[in-house]
Design a protein around this motif. Structure first.
Motif, PDB file in Angstrom:
ATOM      1  N   ILE A   1      10.846   7.802   6.143  1.00  0.00           N
ATOM      2  CA  ILE A   1       9.834   7.796   7.210  1.00  0.00           C
ATOM      3  C   ILE A   1       8.503   8.336   6.674  1.00  0.00           C
ATOM      4  CG2 ILE A   1       9.167   8.847   9.433  1.00  0.00           C
ATOM      5  CD1 ILE A   1      12.109   8.666  10.251  1.00  0.00           C
ATOM      6  N   LEU A   2       8.574   9.430   5.909  1.00  0.00           N
ATOM      7  CA  LEU A   2       7.346  10.050   5.389  1.00  0.00           C
ATOM      8  C   LEU A   2       6.589   9.106   4.457  1.00  0.00           C
ATOM      9  CD1 LEU A   2       8.761  13.590   4.592  1.00  0.00           C
ATOM     10  CD2 LEU A   2       7.488  12.868   6.612  1.00  0.00           C
ATOM     11  N   TYR A   3       7.341   8.324   3.664  1.00  0.00           N
ATOM     12  CA  TYR A   3       6.688   7.432   2.699  1.00  0.00           C
ATOM     13  C   TYR A   3       6.318   6.094   3.340  1.00  0.00           C
ATOM     14  CZ  TYR A   3       8.563  10.850  -0.604  1.00  0.00           C
ATOM     15  OH  TYR A   3       8.875  12.014  -1.254  1.00  0.00           O
ATOM     16  N   GLY A   4       6.566   5.974   4.650  1.00  0.00           N
ATOM     17  CA  GLY A   4       6.150   4.760   5.351  1.00  0.00           C
ATOM     18  C   GLY A   4       7.054   3.562   5.093  1.00  0.00           C
TER      19      GLY A   4
ATOM     20  N   ILE B   1       9.962   3.045   6.505  1.00  0.00           N
ATOM     21  CA  ILE B   1      10.391   2.581   7.821  1.00  0.00           C
ATOM     22  C   ILE B   1       9.531   3.237   8.898  1.00  0.00           C
ATOM     23  CG2 ILE B   1      12.799   2.080   7.187  1.00  0.00           C
ATOM     24  CD1 ILE B   1      13.598   4.671   8.571  1.00  0.00           C
ATOM     25  N   VAL B   2       9.347   2.518   9.989  1.00  0.00           N
ATOM     26  CA  VAL B   2       8.613   3.049  11.134  1.00  0.00           C
ATOM     27  C   VAL B   2       9.632   3.763  12.018  1.00  0.00           C
ATOM     28  CG1 VAL B   2       7.334   2.427  13.222  1.00  0.00           C
ATOM     29  CG2 VAL B   2       6.847   1.266  11.064  1.00  0.00           C
TER      30      VAL B   2
ATOM     31  N   THR C   1       8.906  15.915  14.907  1.00  0.00           N
ATOM     32  CA  THR C   1       8.612  16.337  13.548  1.00  0.00           C
ATOM     33  C   THR C   1       9.437  15.505  12.575  1.00  0.00           C
ATOM     34  OG1 THR C   1       8.418  18.567  14.462  1.00  0.00           O
ATOM     35  CG2 THR C   1       8.391  18.373  12.080  1.00  0.00           C
ATOM     36  N   SER C   2       8.764  14.859  11.639  1.00  0.00           N
ATOM     37  CA  SER C   2       9.472  14.100  10.602  1.00  0.00           C
ATOM     38  C   SER C   2       9.387  14.883   9.309  1.00  0.00           C
ATOM     39  CB  SER C   2       8.823  12.730  10.392  1.00  0.00           C
ATOM     40  OG  SER C   2       8.929  11.963  11.555  1.00  0.00           O
TER      41      SER C   2
ATOM     42  N   HIS D   1      13.449  22.608   4.182  1.00  0.00           N
ATOM     43  CA  HIS D   1      12.558  22.006   5.175  1.00  0.00           C
ATOM     44  C   HIS D   1      13.273  21.864   6.525  1.00  0.00           C
ATOM     45  CE1 HIS D   1       8.883  19.080   5.417  1.00  0.00           C
ATOM     46  NE2 HIS D   1       8.859  19.996   6.349  1.00  0.00           N
TER      47      HIS D   1
ATOM     48  N   THR E   1       3.094   3.806  14.812  1.00  0.00           N
ATOM     49  CA  THR E   1       3.071   2.984  13.598  1.00  0.00           C
ATOM     50  C   THR E   1       1.989   3.463  12.637  1.00  0.00           C
ATOM     51  OG1 THR E   1       1.594   1.420  14.699  1.00  0.00           O
ATOM     52  CG2 THR E   1       3.938   0.897  14.734  1.00  0.00           C
TER      53      THR E   1
ATOM     54  N   ALA F   1       3.407   5.623   9.614  1.00  0.00           N
ATOM     55  CA  ALA F   1       4.077   4.852   8.566  1.00  0.00           C
ATOM     56  C   ALA F   1       3.034   4.174   7.676  1.00  0.00           C
ATOM     57  CB  ALA F   1       5.008   3.811   9.178  1.00  0.00           C
TER      58      ALA F   1
ATOM     59  N   GLY G   1       1.511   6.843   5.551  1.00  0.00           N
ATOM     60  CA  GLY G   1       2.498   7.256   4.547  1.00  0.00           C
ATOM     61  C   GLY G   1       2.528   6.290   3.374  1.00  0.00           C
ATOM     62  N   THR G   2       2.503   4.996   3.698  1.00  0.00           N
ATOM     63  CA  THR G   2       2.525   3.977   2.639  1.00  0.00           C
ATOM     64  C   THR G   2       1.273   4.071   1.775  1.00  0.00           C
ATOM     65  OG1 THR G   2       3.683   2.532   4.185  1.00  0.00           O
ATOM     66  CG2 THR G   2       2.751   1.491   2.233  1.00  0.00           C
TER      67      THR G   2
ATOM     68  N   THR H   1       1.155   7.325  -0.322  1.00  0.00           N
ATOM     69  CA  THR H   1       2.124   7.234  -1.416  1.00  0.00           C
ATOM     70  C   THR H   1       1.554   6.389  -2.547  1.00  0.00           C
ATOM     71  OG1 THR H   1       3.914   7.402   0.190  1.00  0.00           O
ATOM     72  CG2 THR H   1       4.507   6.592  -1.993  1.00  0.00           C
TER      73      THR H   1
ATOM     74  N   LYS I   1       1.764  12.868  -1.740  1.00  0.00           N
ATOM     75  CA  LYS I   1       3.100  12.941  -1.166  1.00  0.00           C
ATOM     76  C   LYS I   1       3.019  13.463   0.267  1.00  0.00           C
ATOM     77  CE  LYS I   1       7.608  14.640  -2.390  1.00  0.00           C
ATOM     78  NZ  LYS I   1       8.508  15.128  -3.406  1.00  0.00           N
ATOM     79  N   VAL I   2       3.572  12.717   1.202  1.00  0.00           N
ATOM     80  CA  VAL I   2       3.588  13.177   2.592  1.00  0.00           C
ATOM     81  C   VAL I   2       4.807  14.061   2.799  1.00  0.00           C
ATOM     82  CG1 VAL I   2       3.701  12.494   5.015  1.00  0.00           C
ATOM     83  CG2 VAL I   2       2.370  11.129   3.404  1.00  0.00           C
ATOM     84  N   LYS I   3       4.568  15.270   3.245  1.00  0.00           N
ATOM     85  CA  LYS I   3       5.644  16.252   3.381  1.00  0.00           C
ATOM     86  C   LYS I   3       6.170  16.323   4.808  1.00  0.00           C
ATOM     87  CE  LYS I   3       7.447  20.571   2.358  1.00  0.00           C
ATOM     88  NZ  LYS I   3       8.022  21.255   1.250  1.00  0.00           N
TER      89      LYS I   3
ATOM     90  N   ILE J   1       5.408  14.809   9.101  1.00  0.00           N
ATOM     91  CA  ILE J   1       4.627  14.140  10.147  1.00  0.00           C
ATOM     92  C   ILE J   1       4.941  14.855  11.448  1.00  0.00           C
ATOM     93  CG2 ILE J   1       4.209  11.985  11.415  1.00  0.00           C
ATOM     94  CD1 ILE J   1       5.421  10.521   8.907  1.00  0.00           C
TER      95      ILE J   1
ATOM     96  N   ALA K   1      11.432   0.583  -6.497  1.00  0.00           N
ATOM     97  CA  ALA K   1      11.927   0.818  -5.130  1.00  0.00           C
ATOM     98  C   ALA K   1      12.424  -0.499  -4.541  1.00  0.00           C
ATOM     99  CB  ALA K   1      10.811   1.390  -4.252  1.00  0.00           C
TER     100      ALA K   1
ATOM    101  N   LEU L   1      12.957  -2.482  -1.198  1.00  0.00           N
ATOM    102  CA  LEU L   1      12.504  -2.442   0.191  1.00  0.00           C
ATOM    103  C   LEU L   1      13.067  -3.665   0.917  1.00  0.00           C
ATOM    104  CD1 LEU L   1       8.797  -1.551  -0.688  1.00  0.00           C
ATOM    105  CD2 LEU L   1      10.589   0.042  -0.029  1.00  0.00           C
TER     106      LEU L   1
ATOM    107  N   ARG M   1       9.408  -3.048  -5.468  1.00  0.00           N
ATOM    108  CA  ARG M   1       8.086  -2.489  -5.763  1.00  0.00           C
ATOM    109  C   ARG M   1       8.152  -1.635  -7.017  1.00  0.00           C
ATOM    110  NH1 ARG M   1       5.865   0.905  -1.175  1.00  0.00           N
ATOM    111  NH2 ARG M   1       7.047   2.513  -2.243  1.00  0.00           N
TER     112      ARG M   1
END
Lengths: 419, 419
Positions: free
Chosen positions: A15-18, A20-21, A43-44, A51, B23, B26, B29-30, B33, B38-40, B42, B213, B215, B224
């Protein structure tokens, strides 16, 4: 009445890396709101024990209920389960009914159960397991100091089934939430702002304990009435009385009471009256047919379509006169009327509908800019057409046009006239 | 290299109550990235000053960058702006260029600017305003103790434009993030697990600074490759070398390099070769035509379709022999082949494709259970059919079938054979 507060924690880097929504949280937010539980924070967080603990410590300062999703399952090393076992100072024990469920799932799939999957039936002794009939990771329900902590898998259909079958009823009972009743009234063919104007006086006179929400979506506005009270039966009657008033104010724009799509509502009308329909599509390119056939059982009333992207197809397969195309063009009242009337004849149905327009983003002219779309409806009594004017977004134009055609069919079937 | 850490805070009750799906996060986040940030966490919070301050205080203990969306705009009382002005101990001042932008937007819409909208051009003196060319609420960029705080409107297209035009490049420069290059390779017709088997050896031999990755999405798996380095040109070459190897390993499953849908890729192939196509659909009910016509410019190669839901339509409009239907049924190799070959003749195209199956959830028999679907492809050299077997979900069956037909077209156009 003091609100019961919930927080949602979703666990997982995806989710954090986008990648998936997070649609789970919105679904949970809707369902919790419906039973009068207020979501204060979502909170994600990442797949990390530290964490998870930090998020739990924070959430419990604000909320009565903490719902977690994700971090369960053999490929995630059941991280959430391990963390919760330590967080609640308990130990893992084999839970026989969960093992039986996991074994059953593997038997159905015709595969050998693995040791990793067997371990999923080991659950913290301090929790009440929540049955998962659709997957191998059971849910967990913990209670501590009057607060409830719930862990569920992140797979949407597993989570939803657990919430609906077990968790929502259990939360209602545990927190003795008041009776909350919702009624949805679905409108089409009227923009939100005009609808709000028409309903202003009625809304101002709603009883204190009944609230109205406007929920606009593509091609329509859902109106949701929410009543809060003690006596369910009385509340039901009070809300129904308001729905009745609503129907007096906007009789021509309501197509359904409750959760029903426009295409499903039309399907019901057609079935009830024993009528059949065929479509002739140019600019919608099959999307209108797709909407109609997305309803299970639509073969009872839907016969088929000719998608006439090429003008030759309009002439040869739909019998549009070459003179009509020459004089008025493909995007015209005359063409779209011939398409609707002829597809009805050709497919031997009671109703024929048609679309022809410039979906864009290219192909417009000064006289017929992108978004110029003609739609038509034909039955044995009449053939009528309507001009639509949208913008430059191809997919939106296609979707709005299909909704407008469905609304034309609805209006004819319910024999109402536009105000 | 120490990671730069970001957190996202979305402000607004509508997300918490499930009225909208978040949305934005996400997407952010994409994009973050992609540039190595780095998203820690949300965090979605309510429209409340206290809650915004608490979320900011928490986030800054973990992150270098805090991105906020929502809580701007006149109907929200510009809550976020007011809170940030006090949080950073500054005052609101008129920002002339922002006022000019707001005035310009109202001029375009042909409406008088209101006092509320004029106030949107008052911004905290301590921030660097971020231009919003698509709406009336400017963004704000604050820097404090080496950390960056960014506030943007919640309207997705406004936020995305600001991020792309201003914020992402500015973050790259501010944190001197390394060069990061992505290449996407799109596959179809092979499940993720089998793909992973085929690629295992190659993946193990990837250089340390290039990561893969998987996807997966409906009907395909996007691969990717992400490379991190100092010299962009060298990195580009290194990743391209790996993409070349990948093409050697799975030549028949790759349909595109980069972000391109299967239907768009097929459209390009058809255009390049000057070929045309028509469709004959039963169970997909127009969805296949919709996929093909969702591509702008598809009228150059797509002629049209007959959707034959009723058996009479299959006979009359598609020339399927009554004997074929009687002997083999509508869901059969013989029927679907006749449909594909005849629609090609009828619509005078190079290629004809067809679908016939039981989309479900009802209508199955022991011999032909729900999810039994035949698809066919016809050109002047050959007519071939393929049997698909899916499950009970009507919409998924329709979508998977359309993807399978598109893949059949692709395979014929690229003259590859299945391994």
């Amino acid at each position: 009445m003091k609100s019961v507060i919930a927080e949602i924690i979703t666990i997982g880097d995806e989710i954090l890396y986008g990648q998936i929504v997070d649609t789970n949280s919105a679904w949970m937010g809707t369902e919790l709101t419906k039973i009068g539980i207020k979501v204060k924070q979502i909170t994600s967080i990442s797949d990390s024990a530290a964490h998870i603990i930090e998020a739990l410590d924070n959430a419990k300062t604000r909320a009565d209920i903490i719902l977690m999703t994700g971090g369960l399952g053999p490929t995630k090393d059941d991280l959430t389960k391990v963390v919760l076992t330590s967080y609640f100072n308990t130990t893992l024990e084999l839970h026989e009914p969960s093992l039986a469920d996991v074994e059953e799932i593997f038997k159905k799939r015709g595969r050998e159960i693995t040791e990793l999957n067997r371990q999923q039936a080991f659950l913290p002794a301090a929790c009440t397991p929540v049955r998962n009939v659709l997957g191998t990771a059971p849910g967990m329900w913990f209670e501590k100091e009057g607060k409830v902590y719930i862990s569920m898998p992140g797979v949407p259909f597993e989570m939803k089934r657990m919430m609906t079958d077990t968790i929502l009823p259990k939360l209602k009972a545990f927190f003795k939430t008041p009776e909350i009743i919702h009624k949805v009234v679905q409108t089409v063919g009227i923009p939100e702002s005009i609808l709000a104007d028409k309903l202003e006086k009625w809304e101002l006179n709603l009883p204190e304990h009944i609230k109205l929400a406007y929920l606009p979506h593509l091609g329509g506005v859902r109106l949701r009435l929410t009543g809060v009270g003690i006596d369910a039966k009385q509340l039901e009657q009070e809300i129904q009385a308001e729905v009745d008033k609503l129907q007096q104010i906007i009789p021509n724009y309501i197509f359904a009471f409750g959760e029903l799509s426009l295409e499903a509502a039309i399907g019901q009308l057609l079935k009830e009256r024993g009528l059949t329909i065929a479509t002739a599509e140019s600019c919608t390119g099959g999307y209108l047919a797709h909407k109609l056939t997305s309803i299970s059982g639509s073969s009872a009333y839907y016969h088929g379509s000719v998608i006439a992207y090429h003008n030759d197809v309009k002439i040869r397969e739909l019998g549009v006169k070459p003179e009509t195309l020459q004089q008025h063009g493909a995007v015209s009242e005359a063409t779209v009327k011939e398409m609707a009337a002829n597809v009805r004849q050709k497919f031997n149905t009671d109703i024929g509908v048609a679309t022809s327009g410039i979906a864009g983003p290219d192909g417009g002219t000064p006289e017929k800019p992108v978004g110029t779309i003609w739609i038509a409806y034909a039955d044995k009594y009449k053939t009528e057409a309507k001009l639509l004017q949208f913008n430059k977004d191809r997919l939106l134009n296609i979707e709005y046009t299909a909704m407008a055609v469905l609304n034309l069919v609805r209006q004819s079937l319910t024999a109402t006239v536009e105000e």
